[in-house]
Scaffold this active site. Structure first.
Site, PDB file in Angstrom:
ATOM      1  N   CYS A 187      67.844  53.998  22.140  1.00  0.00           N
ATOM      2  CA  CYS A 187      68.727  54.220  20.957  1.00  0.00           C
ATOM      3  C   CYS A 187      68.967  52.986  20.358  1.00  0.00           C
ATOM      4  CB  CYS A 187      69.971  55.189  21.449  1.00  0.00           C
ATOM      5  SG  CYS A 187      70.911  54.697  22.636  1.00  0.00           S
TER       6      CYS A 187
ATOM      7  N   GLU B  70      76.543  61.018  20.603  1.00  0.00           N
ATOM      8  CA  GLU B  70      75.671  59.581  20.642  1.00  0.00           C
ATOM      9  C   GLU B  70      74.446  60.037  20.057  1.00  0.00           C
ATOM     10  OE1 GLU B  70      77.107  56.898  20.802  1.00  0.00           O
ATOM     11  OE2 GLU B  70      78.835  57.318  22.528  1.00  0.00           O
TER      12      GLU B  70
ATOM     13  N   GLY C 226      69.827  65.620  14.374  1.00  0.00           N
ATOM     14  CA  GLY C 226      69.720  67.132  13.854  1.00  0.00           C
ATOM     15  C   GLY C 226      70.187  68.064  15.135  1.00  0.00           C
ATOM     16  N   THR C 227      69.904  67.517  16.219  1.00  0.00           N
ATOM     17  CA  THR C 227      70.564  68.528  17.368  1.00  0.00           C
ATOM     18  C   THR C 227      71.896  68.338  17.351  1.00  0.00           C
ATOM     19  OG1 THR C 227      68.420  67.768  18.633  1.00  0.00           O
ATOM     20  CG2 THR C 227      69.871  69.004  19.783  1.00  0.00           C
TER      21      THR C 227
ATOM     22  N   LYS D 201      78.360  55.632  10.959  1.00  0.00           N
ATOM     23  CA  LYS D 201      77.770  56.496   9.983  1.00  0.00           C
ATOM     24  C   LYS D 201      77.134  57.479  10.568  1.00  0.00           C
ATOM     25  CE  LYS D 201      75.842  52.832   7.861  1.00  0.00           C
ATOM     26  NZ  LYS D 201      75.104  51.839   6.723  1.00  0.00           N
TER      27      LYS D 201
ATOM     28  N   GLU E  91      64.149  56.871  12.170  1.00  0.00           N
ATOM     29  CA  GLU E  91      64.218  56.171  13.569  1.00  0.00           C
ATOM     30  C   GLU E  91      62.853  56.248  14.010  1.00  0.00           C
ATOM     31  OE1 GLU E  91      66.281  58.567  16.714  1.00  0.00           O
ATOM     32  OE2 GLU E  91      66.799  56.530  17.509  1.00  0.00           O
TER      33      GLU E  91
ATOM     34  N   LYS F  64      73.589  69.201  31.495  1.00  0.00           N
ATOM     35  CA  LYS F  64      72.251  69.726  31.333  1.00  0.00           C
ATOM     36  C   LYS F  64      71.504  68.539  31.014  1.00  0.00           C
ATOM     37  CE  LYS F  64      69.724  71.002  27.621  1.00  0.00           C
ATOM     38  NZ  LYS F  64      68.388  70.529  28.339  1.00  0.00           N
ATOM     39  N   PRO F  65      70.459  68.275  31.681  1.00  0.00           N
ATOM     40  CA  PRO F  65      69.509  67.118  31.614  1.00  0.00           C
ATOM     41  C   PRO F  65      68.466  67.422  30.749  1.00  0.00           C
ATOM     42  CG  PRO F  65      69.611  67.714  33.872  1.00  0.00           C
ATOM     43  CD  PRO F  65      70.275  68.820  33.125  1.00  0.00           C
TER      44      PRO F  65
ATOM     45  N   GLU G 247      69.162  63.524  19.406  1.00  0.00           N
ATOM     46  CA  GLU G 247      68.981  63.390  17.950  1.00  0.00           C
ATOM     47  C   GLU G 247      69.967  63.825  17.099  1.00  0.00           C
ATOM     48  OE1 GLU G 247      65.075  64.841  16.810  1.00  0.00           O
ATOM     49  OE2 GLU G 247      64.434  62.855  17.281  1.00  0.00           O
TER      50      GLU G 247
ATOM     51  N   TRP H 266      66.079  62.231  27.574  1.00  0.00           N
ATOM     52  CA  TRP H 266      65.296  61.827  28.627  1.00  0.00           C
ATOM     53  C   TRP H 266      64.974  60.448  28.624  1.00  0.00           C
ATOM     54  CZ3 TRP H 266      61.965  59.247  25.572  1.00  0.00           C
ATOM     55  CH2 TRP H 266      61.913  59.795  24.417  1.00  0.00           C
TER      56      TRP H 266
ATOM     57  N   LEU I  60      86.708  75.087  18.299  1.00  0.00           N
ATOM     58  CA  LEU I  60      87.547  73.730  17.828  1.00  0.00           C
ATOM     59  C   LEU I  60      87.446  72.628  19.394  1.00  0.00           C
ATOM     60  CD1 LEU I  60      90.404  74.651  15.981  1.00  0.00           C
ATOM     61  CD2 LEU I  60      88.440  73.673  15.132  1.00  0.00           C
TER      62      LEU I  60
ATOM     63  N   GLY J  63      76.824  58.628  14.925  1.00  0.00           N
ATOM     64  CA  GLY J  63      77.560  59.557  15.814  1.00  0.00           C
ATOM     65  C   GLY J  63      78.983  59.325  15.793  1.00  0.00           C
TER      66      GLY J  63
HETATM   67  P1  NAD Z   1      67.243  65.679  21.738  1.00  0.00           P
HETATM   68  O1  NAD Z   1      68.357  65.883  20.644  1.00  0.00           O
HETATM   69  O2  NAD Z   1      65.906  66.617  21.198  1.00  0.00           O
HETATM   70  O3  NAD Z   1      67.454  66.250  22.976  1.00  0.00           O
HETATM   71  C1  NAD Z   1      68.837  65.890  23.543  1.00  0.00           C
HETATM   72  C2  NAD Z   1      69.275  67.099  24.671  1.00  0.00           C
HETATM   73  O4  NAD Z   1      69.747  68.059  23.706  1.00  0.00           O
HETATM   74  C3  NAD Z   1      68.354  67.631  25.768  1.00  0.00           C
HETATM   75  O5  NAD Z   1      68.753  68.004  26.740  1.00  0.00           O
HETATM   76  C4  NAD Z   1      67.948  68.756  24.984  1.00  0.00           C
HETATM   77  O6  NAD Z   1      67.331  69.750  25.835  1.00  0.00           O
HETATM   78  C5  NAD Z   1      69.050  69.262  24.480  1.00  0.00           C
HETATM   79  N1  NAD Z   1      69.198  70.184  23.256  1.00  0.00           N
HETATM   80  C6  NAD Z   1      68.167  70.610  22.303  1.00  0.00           C
HETATM   81  N2  NAD Z   1      68.365  71.576  21.243  1.00  0.00           N
HETATM   82  C7  NAD Z   1      69.550  71.783  21.717  1.00  0.00           C
HETATM   83  C8  NAD Z   1      70.402  72.668  20.863  1.00  0.00           C
HETATM   84  N3  NAD Z   1      70.293  73.520  20.013  1.00  0.00           N
HETATM   85  N4  NAD Z   1      71.983  72.786  21.493  1.00  0.00           N
HETATM   86  C9  NAD Z   1      72.208  72.065  22.641  1.00  0.00           C
HETATM   87  N5  NAD Z   1      71.406  71.292  23.040  1.00  0.00           N
HETATM   88  C10 NAD Z   1      70.309  71.133  22.643  1.00  0.00           C
HETATM   89  O7  NAD Z   1      66.967  64.058  21.805  1.00  0.00           O
HETATM   90  P2  NAD Z   1      65.895  63.646  22.564  1.00  0.00           P
HETATM   91  O8  NAD Z   1      64.592  63.478  21.888  1.00  0.00           O
HETATM   92  O9  NAD Z   1      66.133  64.160  24.180  1.00  0.00           O
HETATM   93  O10 NAD Z   1      66.612  62.178  22.570  1.00  0.00           O
HETATM   94  C11 NAD Z   1      66.027  61.076  21.959  1.00  0.00           C
HETATM   95  C12 NAD Z   1      67.056  60.747  20.798  1.00  0.00           C
HETATM   96  O11 NAD Z   1      68.468  60.621  21.395  1.00  0.00           O
HETATM   97  C13 NAD Z   1      66.958  59.640  19.685  1.00  0.00           C
HETATM   98  O12 NAD Z   1      67.274  59.950  18.544  1.00  0.00           O
HETATM   99  C14 NAD Z   1      67.674  58.659  20.228  1.00  0.00           C
HETATM  100  O13 NAD Z   1      68.056  57.558  19.408  1.00  0.00           O
HETATM  101  C15 NAD Z   1      68.948  59.394  20.874  1.00  0.00           C
HETATM  102  N6  NAD Z   1      69.828  58.702  21.791  1.00  0.00           N
HETATM  103  C16 NAD Z   1      71.107  58.267  21.370  1.00  0.00           C
HETATM  104  C17 NAD Z   1      71.757  57.440  22.200  1.00  0.00           C
HETATM  105  C18 NAD Z   1      73.325  57.092  21.807  1.00  0.00           C
HETATM  106  O14 NAD Z   1      73.854  56.714  22.974  1.00  0.00           O
HETATM  107  N7  NAD Z   1      73.455  56.842  20.796  1.00  0.00           N
HETATM  108  C19 NAD Z   1      71.267  57.143  23.504  1.00  0.00           C
HETATM  109  C20 NAD Z   1      70.059  57.558  23.941  1.00  0.00           C
HETATM  110  C21 NAD Z   1      69.232  58.265  22.922  1.00  0.00           C
END
Ligand code: NAD
Length: 477
Positions: free
Chosen positions: A278, A244, A225-226, A450, A380, A169-170, A223, A145, A238, A453
């Site tokens: 990020c 990211e 974890g996700t 690291k 973070e 998926k947004p 994130e 978001w 595969l 991503g």
């Molecule tokens: P998030 O991981 O909570 O959600 C990201 C997306 O994943 C959302 O669309 C969410 O609905 C979806 N999602 C949630 N659980 C899922 C699952 N089990 N399987 C598949 N999809 C799932 O992250 P957020 O809170 O929306 O975004 C913030 C994070 O994104 C921060 O850690 C930020 O640093 C990172 N980020 C990274 C970059 C980059 O390019 N490296 C850019 C922007 C944000």
């Protein structure tokens, strides 16, 4: 909004909707369909049916559709920016910039589409060899978001120009702008099924993107974890992956730096988008010899930041986007406070007053003398809070900057070419900036090392991430 499946705007199969709230006011901005796995599967079917015709087109013809869409996006940038501010919270000026950034990305991939070619060699003993780059098929995009328009552009630009079809998926708290951008792409001539947009929870719709075996690649931003869960779900089939993930970018300010320039670098680098970027500056290491002067200037500038509803004139920082994000930030600041990890010299709390009512506001915050093992450095920090530490020399600065499981971006502020040569070599990051931070033009690769991503977005290389090579060896008789 409705979801876009096979060129039609539909409700979810269940007929259920969810509300999208303005993070500055709590008001409902709009609704989006609460889709589930079945909706996603019909989007995948549509993307599968559209693939043969779309991938057979001349790349330039695919690129042209993106180019026409970019023109329309620019024409409507204020309207789209207002929608983005309403659902995401960022000030309108930043939102319009982001919308223009989306158009830049589409135009860039249009420009690259004309040069999409394979390779040819006449190999003695083997004959004529061709290496073609073929699209992968159906690709899945899962986006967060914080920068929904830009990140949508980073994924659809290269994927569609390369000849793939896509299911996107947004995030739940910012789906509306993505829906409008998809509408503009459809209006510019994108055939039905080439781009499908499905809204709903990550745990159902997102997971189905990761799991569905017909999807050959998943590009995920969010994130760590996700991202790990996505990788596990994608493993049985595969799939190719671009992940990211989070970052904790260090910024090193050396004793010869232009202090005012570096202060402005922090203002934009940390507080842009309410700190929810990020590649924001998340750890500041400043040379001890200039620390007092630097922090004095920085504090004065931070206290000039006007916090409020991003649609209001003069506001330079909006609210955080969502309640869990605000709660996490408050927990991190409270933990540092309880453990006596540093001194809060400005901010450290939500602003007071009736203007801030139900919004997710937090004051821009500076915390000095933060020890390296503080949660503010190890986790973070995704909001307007900057932990600061002093360092005595470059060895210490580099050691502390690299002491992180993340490796997304990093910057150094100096006039010395020797320092520049050393830090660009030694900083463990996917992107190193010198006397700037946060800037990510579409022409150069973007991504982390690291735990930040796997893979890269942007640049020519992004087209490689959405294609695979097919080698053809021809011996003529
Ligand atoms: P998030 O991981 O909570 O959600 C990201 C997306 O994943 C959302 O669309 C969410 O609905 C979806 N999602 C949630 N659980 C899922 C699952 N089990 N399987 C598949 N999809 C799932 O992250 P957020 O809170 O929306 O975004 C913030 C994070 O994104 C921060 O850690 C930020 O640093 C990172 N980020 C990274 C970059 C980059 O390019 N490296 C850019 C922007 C944000």
């Amino acid at each position: 909004m409705k979801v876009l499946i096979n060129g039609e705007w539909r409700d979810s199969l269940s007929g259920k909707m969810f509300a999208v709230h303005n993070p500055a006011t709590g008001d409902v901005v709009g609704e989006a369909p609460l889709c589930g796995e079945d909706d996603l599967r019909s989007a995948v079917e549509a993307a599968g049916e559209a693939f043969a015709d779309w991938s057979a087109k001349n790349p330039r013809d695919r690129g042209k559709i993106l180019f026409f869409a970019a023109e329309e996006v620019r024409r409507r940038n204020r309207e789209l920016g207002s929608l983005l501010t309403a659902e995401q919270g960022k000030p309108i000026r930043e939102a319009v910039d982001e919308i223009n950034g989306f158009a830049n990305i589409l135009e860039y991939y249009y420009a690259l589409s004309a040069g999409e070619r394979g390779e040819y060699q006449n190999l003695r003993g083997y004959g004529h060899t061709l290496v073609e780059r073929r699209p992968l098929g159906i690709c899945g995009a899962i986006i967060p978001w914080n920068m929904p328009a830009i990140i949508m552009g980073w994924k659809i630009g290269p994927a569609l120009v390369a000849g793939n079809t896509m299911v996107l998926k947004p995030a739940r708290t910012a789906p509306l702008t993505c829906g409008k951008l998809a509408e503009i792409l459809a209006g510019a001539g994108l055939p039905p099924g080439v781009l499908n947009v499905v809204t709903g929870p990550g745990e159902t719709v997102g997971r189905e993107i990761a799991r569905n075996p017909a999807i050959r690649k998943v590009s995920f931003t969010g994130e760590g974890g996700t991202g790990r869960q996505v990788a596990l779900d994608a493993a049985p089939a595969l799939k190719q992956l671009t992940l990211e993930l989070g970052g904790s970018d260090p910024m090193i300010v050396c004793d010869d730096a232009d202090i005012r320039m570096a202060v402005e670098g922090v203002i934009r680098g940390r507080f842009y988008n309410c700190g929810q970027t990020c590649t924001a500056v998340k750890r500041l290491y400043v040379y001890e010899s200039i620390a007092d002067e630097f922090i004095r200037h920085l504090r004065a500038r931070v206290e000039e930041i006007v916090v409020g509803n991003g649609m209001e004139r003069g506001v330079s920082m909006g609210p955080l986007n969502n309640r869990p994000g605000l709660d996490r930030l408050v927990r991190q600041v409270d933990a540092a406070r309880e453990r006596d990890e540093g001194e809060i010299i400005t901010g450290g709390r939500a602003p007071e007053g009736k203007n801030y009512g139900r919004g997710f506001f937090f004051l821009p915050t500076l915390i000095t003398r933060v020890p390296q093992d503080s949660v503010l450095f190890s986790e973070e920090v995704f909001g307007p809070v900057l932990p600061i530490a002093t360092v005595t020399d470059l060895d210490e600065a580099l050691e502390r900057a690299n002491d992180s499981r993340y490796g997304l971006g990093a910057s150094v502020w100096t006039r010395s070419t020797d320092v520049i040569a050393r830090v660009t070599r030694e900083l463990e990051a996917g992107i190193v900036w010198v006397n700037q931070h946060l800037r990510t033009p579409p022409e150069v690769p973007f991504g982390g090392t690291k735990e930040s991503g796997i893979g890269r977005e942007n640049g020519r290389r992004a087209l490689d991430e959405y294609t695979e090579e097919k080698t053809v060896l021809i011996r003529l008789q």
